[in-house]
Scaffold this motif. Structure first.
Motif, PDB file in Angstrom:
ATOM      1  N   ASN A 149       4.093   1.140   2.137  1.00 28.53           N
ATOM      2  CA  ASN A 149       3.908   0.142   3.188  1.00 28.53           C
ATOM      3  C   ASN A 149       3.770  -1.273   2.586  1.00 28.53           C
ATOM      4  OD1 ASN A 149       3.302  -1.162   5.517  1.00 28.53           O
ATOM      5  ND2 ASN A 149       1.539   0.103   6.064  1.00 28.53           N
ATOM      6  N   ALA A 207       2.539  -4.724   3.122  1.00 26.65           N
ATOM      7  CA  ALA A 207       1.675  -5.495   4.030  1.00 26.65           C
ATOM      8  C   ALA A 207       2.006  -6.982   3.950  1.00 26.65           C
ATOM      9  CB  ALA A 207       0.213  -5.253   3.686  1.00 26.65           C
ATOM     10  N   PRO A 229       0.761 -10.798  15.153  1.00 28.82           N
ATOM     11  CA  PRO A 229       0.440  -9.574  15.899  1.00 28.82           C
ATOM     12  C   PRO A 229      -0.309  -8.575  15.029  1.00 28.82           C
ATOM     13  CG  PRO A 229       2.798  -9.722  15.432  1.00 28.82           C
ATOM     14  CD  PRO A 229       2.194 -10.985  14.928  1.00 28.82           C
ATOM     15  N   ASN A 230      -0.806  -7.512  15.618  1.00 28.65           N
ATOM     16  CA  ASN A 230      -1.500  -6.468  14.866  1.00 28.65           C
ATOM     17  C   ASN A 230      -0.609  -5.979  13.719  1.00 28.65           C
ATOM     18  OD1 ASN A 230      -2.762  -5.243  17.952  1.00 28.65           O
ATOM     19  ND2 ASN A 230      -3.931  -6.299  16.414  1.00 28.65           N
ATOM     20  N   GLY A 231      -1.220  -5.847  12.555  1.00 23.34           N
ATOM     21  CA  GLY A 231      -0.480  -5.310  11.408  1.00 23.34           C
ATOM     22  C   GLY A 231       0.390  -6.334  10.701  1.00 23.34           C
ATOM     23  N   ALA A 232       0.287  -7.614  11.080  1.00 22.37           N
ATOM     24  CA  ALA A 232       1.146  -8.654  10.498  1.00 22.37           C
ATOM     25  C   ALA A 232       0.818  -8.924   9.029  1.00 22.37           C
ATOM     26  CB  ALA A 232       1.009  -9.949  11.294  1.00 22.37           C
ATOM     27  N   GLY A 233      -0.432  -8.673   8.637  1.00 23.18           N
ATOM     28  CA  GLY A 233      -0.826  -8.928   7.247  1.00 23.18           C
ATOM     29  C   GLY A 233      -1.945  -9.944   7.104  1.00 23.18           C
ATOM     30  N   LYS A 234      -2.558 -10.365   8.202  1.00 21.00           N
ATOM     31  CA  LYS A 234      -3.594 -11.416   8.164  1.00 21.00           C
ATOM     32  C   LYS A 234      -4.811 -10.975   7.341  1.00 21.00           C
ATOM     33  CE  LYS A 234      -4.018 -11.281  12.620  1.00 21.00           C
ATOM     34  NZ  LYS A 234      -3.063 -10.237  13.040  1.00 21.00           N
ATOM     35  N   THR A 235      -5.322  -9.780   7.650  1.00 18.65           N
ATOM     36  CA  THR A 235      -6.513  -9.300   6.936  1.00 18.65           C
ATOM     37  C   THR A 235      -6.204  -9.123   5.456  1.00 18.65           C
ATOM     38  OG1 THR A 235      -7.154  -8.164   8.943  1.00 18.65           O
ATOM     39  CG2 THR A 235      -8.296  -7.502   6.939  1.00 18.65           C
ATOM     40  N   THR A 236      -5.009  -8.640   5.169  1.00 15.57           N
ATOM     41  CA  THR A 236      -4.620  -8.455   3.769  1.00 15.57           C
ATOM     42  C   THR A 236      -4.646  -9.804   3.043  1.00 15.57           C
ATOM     43  OG1 THR A 236      -3.252  -6.573   4.407  1.00 15.57           O
ATOM     44  CG2 THR A 236      -2.786  -7.564   2.264  1.00 15.57           C
ATOM     45  N   TYR A 276       0.891  -1.160   0.000  1.00 20.65           N
ATOM     46  CA  TYR A 276       0.000   0.000   0.000  1.00 20.65           C
ATOM     47  C   TYR A 276       0.929   1.209   0.000  1.00 20.65           C
ATOM     48  CZ  TYR A 276      -3.646  -3.214   1.701  1.00 20.65           C
ATOM     49  OH  TYR A 276      -4.540  -4.238   1.843  1.00 20.65           O
ATOM     50  N   HIS A 332      -7.394 -13.865  17.744  1.00 21.80           N
ATOM     51  CA  HIS A 332      -6.414 -13.463  18.752  1.00 21.80           C
ATOM     52  C   HIS A 332      -6.536 -14.340  19.991  1.00 21.80           C
ATOM     53  CE1 HIS A 332      -6.112  -9.618  16.400  1.00 21.80           C
ATOM     54  NE2 HIS A 332      -4.865  -9.964  16.577  1.00 21.80           N
TER      55      HIS A 332
HETATM   56  N1  LIG Z   1      -5.847   0.034   2.867  1.00 23.31           N
HETATM   57  C1  LIG Z   1      -4.639   0.163   3.419  1.00 23.31           C
HETATM   58  N2  LIG Z   1      -3.857   1.238   3.142  1.00 23.31           N
HETATM   59  C2  LIG Z   1      -2.624   1.353   3.676  1.00 23.31           C
HETATM   60  N3  LIG Z   1      -2.062   0.459   4.516  1.00 23.31           N
HETATM   61  C3  LIG Z   1      -2.796  -0.618   4.832  1.00 23.31           C
HETATM   62  C4  LIG Z   1      -4.121  -0.831   4.312  1.00 23.31           C
HETATM   63  N4  LIG Z   1      -4.596  -2.008   4.810  1.00 23.31           N
HETATM   64  C5  LIG Z   1      -3.624  -2.492   5.611  1.00 23.31           C
HETATM   65  N5  LIG Z   1      -2.547  -1.684   5.617  1.00 23.31           N
HETATM   66  C6  LIG Z   1      -1.284  -1.896   6.346  1.00 23.31           C
HETATM   67  O1  LIG Z   1      -0.794  -3.194   6.001  1.00 23.31           O
HETATM   68  C7  LIG Z   1      -0.232  -3.838   7.135  1.00 23.31           C
HETATM   69  C8  LIG Z   1      -0.963  -5.168   7.354  1.00 23.31           C
HETATM   70  O2  LIG Z   1      -2.300  -4.873   7.761  1.00 23.31           O
HETATM   71  P1  LIG Z   1      -3.395  -6.007   8.032  1.00 23.31           P
HETATM   72  O3  LIG Z   1      -4.681  -5.297   8.288  1.00 23.31           O
HETATM   73  O4  LIG Z   1      -3.356  -6.993   6.926  1.00 23.31           O
HETATM   74  O5  LIG Z   1      -2.837  -6.664   9.364  1.00 23.31           O
HETATM   75  P2  LIG Z   1      -3.540  -7.675  10.379  1.00 23.31           P
HETATM   76  O6  LIG Z   1      -2.528  -8.759  10.619  1.00 23.31           O
HETATM   77  O7  LIG Z   1      -4.866  -8.082   9.881  1.00 23.31           O
HETATM   78  O8  LIG Z   1      -3.677  -6.780  11.680  1.00 23.31           O
HETATM   79  P3  LIG Z   1      -4.789  -6.803  12.885  1.00 23.31           P
HETATM   80  O9  LIG Z   1      -4.476  -7.995  13.735  1.00 23.31           O
HETATM   81  O10 LIG Z   1      -4.469  -5.515  13.592  1.00 23.31           O
HETATM   82  O11 LIG Z   1      -6.144  -6.818  12.253  1.00 23.31           O
HETATM   83  C9  LIG Z   1      -0.363  -2.858   8.294  1.00 23.31           C
HETATM   84  O12 LIG Z   1       0.853  -2.148   8.407  1.00 23.31           O
HETATM   85  C10 LIG Z   1      -1.482  -1.934   7.856  1.00 23.31           C
HETATM   86  O13 LIG Z   1      -1.325  -0.652   8.429  1.00 23.31           O
END
Ligand SMILES: Nc1ncnc2c1ncn2[C@@H]1O[C@H](COP(=O)(O)OP(=O)(O)OP(=O)(O)O)[C@@H](O)[C@H]1O
Length: 315
Positions: free
Chosen positions: A25, A27, A46-53, A22, A194
């Motif tokens: 960044n 992800a 952990p938070n921000g690891a990339g799971k949702t992506t 992104y 989590h």
């Molecule tokens: N639409 C976006 N624009 C910019 N950066 C993004 C976007 N979506 C996610 N990110 C960044 O990508 C990285 C991975 O985010 P992601 O949401 O995949 O993590 P996660 O493991 O699901 O976190 P959480 O446990 O907090 O939900 C993070 O640094 C996040 O800030």
């Protein structure tokens, strides 16, 4: 018995060497993930690891910057692939003013071969709630409706993002049973959570992600095994710095008034601690839990930004 962590055959879904950026960044950073029929895979990190992506890529909601994404051998945006996927996401919003039965009917209408409404009500334990408006349900009941809606299309692949958040213990356990039943019928489940206990109880395979990379994968037992040693928990006046200096101590953490020491040889550590602090009390020694493994794995990875991924990608 749960399946082993070395599945094979044709994956129901796969991310292959996927990078997702992104802007500046990153992800996901060359991440590979294969999901096989009948597996419950827990994606931890952990938070921000990339799971949702990773989940959004598999749902076809976003495209990779590099690498490939396949669901049932197809592009996830392909309608044939989409109708075989069900998702329960944290961000799922449904109209508050529709009744539970209306939501189920609406979702069923999106799919060519939906499950019967009565089956959805049974699986998601919604008996008696069918005529209630969604907005009038408790948080845990709403979660159960969203679980039911994810199954309306009788999907082969189900994404569950923090599915038991807000549920009481009984509802959580009954949802776990339903998730086990899905995998027993050959469906593939990708779970993000989590609650490490949830991953421990449900997953046939755990994939730990940090900073967009897979840092470890295996059965819950294999992941726990990565942290050798046991946990000593007690209340003591001894300084953390001193505890860290004792032989075989791998980690020292404060947990409210207690200290938690992970050590390869807890007997000699405990002996030394009792010698130095006769007032030490509330002593417990236990095997390492999944939480210990998770913290140790992600902490090690944070200290070594260039640590090589330790996954064993399936070809
Ligand atoms: N639409 C976006 N624009 C910019 N950066 C993004 C976007 N979506 C996610 N990110 C960044 O990508 C990285 C991975 O985010 P992601 O949401 O995949 O993590 P996660 O493991 O699901 O976190 P959480 O446990 O907090 O939900 C993070 O640094 C996040 O800030």
């Amino acid at each position: 018995m749960r399946p082993s962590a070395a599945p094979h055959g044709t994956p129901a879904a796969r991310l292959h060497a996927v990078t997702k950026r992104y802007g500046q960044n990153t992800a996901l950073d060359g991440l590979s993930l294969h999901l096989y029929p009948g597996e419950v895979v827990a994606l931890l990190g952990p938070n921000g690891a990339g799971k949702t992506t990773a989940v959004r890529l598999l749902l076809g909601l976003i495209s990779p910057t590099a690498g490939s994404v396949r669901v049932m051998g197809r592009d996830p945006r392909d309608s044939d692939a989409r109708t075989r996927i069900g998702a329960m996401l944290q961000v799922t919003r449904v109209p508050e003013m529709l009744r539970v039965r209306e939501h189920i009917d609406l979702f069923r209408s999106y799919y060519p071969h939906p499950l019967p409404a009565a089956e959805i009500v049974r699986i998601a334990k919604l008996e008696g709630l069918e005529e209630r408006m969604f907005g009038r349900l408790s948080g845990g009941q709403k979660q159960r409706v969203l679980f039911g809606l994810a199954l309306c299309g009788n999907p082969d692949l189900v994404f569950l993002d923090e599915p038991t958040v807000g549920m009481d213990i009984e509802s959580r356990r009954s949802l776990w049973d339903e998730i086990r039943a899905l995998s027993a019928s050959g469906k593939t489940v990708l779970l993000t959570t989590h609650y490490l206990e949830e991953a421990d109880m449900l997953a046939s395979r755990i994939v730990v992600v940090n900073k967009g990379k897979v840092i470890c994968e295996g059965t819950p037992a294999q992941i726990k095994h990565r942290v050798s040693g046991r946990r000593i928990r007690c209340v003591t006046q001894l300084e953390p710095g001193f505890l860290r200096s004792l032989p075989t101590v791998a980690d020292v953490q404060q947990d409210r008034e207690a200290v938690v020491v992970t050590a390869e040889h807890p007997e000699s550590v405990v002996r030394e601690m009792l010698l130095r602090d006769p007032g030490l009390h509330s002593l417990e020694v236990s095997a390492a839990a999944l939480e210990d493994a998770f913290l140790a794995l992600t902490a090690t990875d944070s200290h070594q930004p260039n640590a090589a991924p330790q996954s064993q990608p399936h070809s």
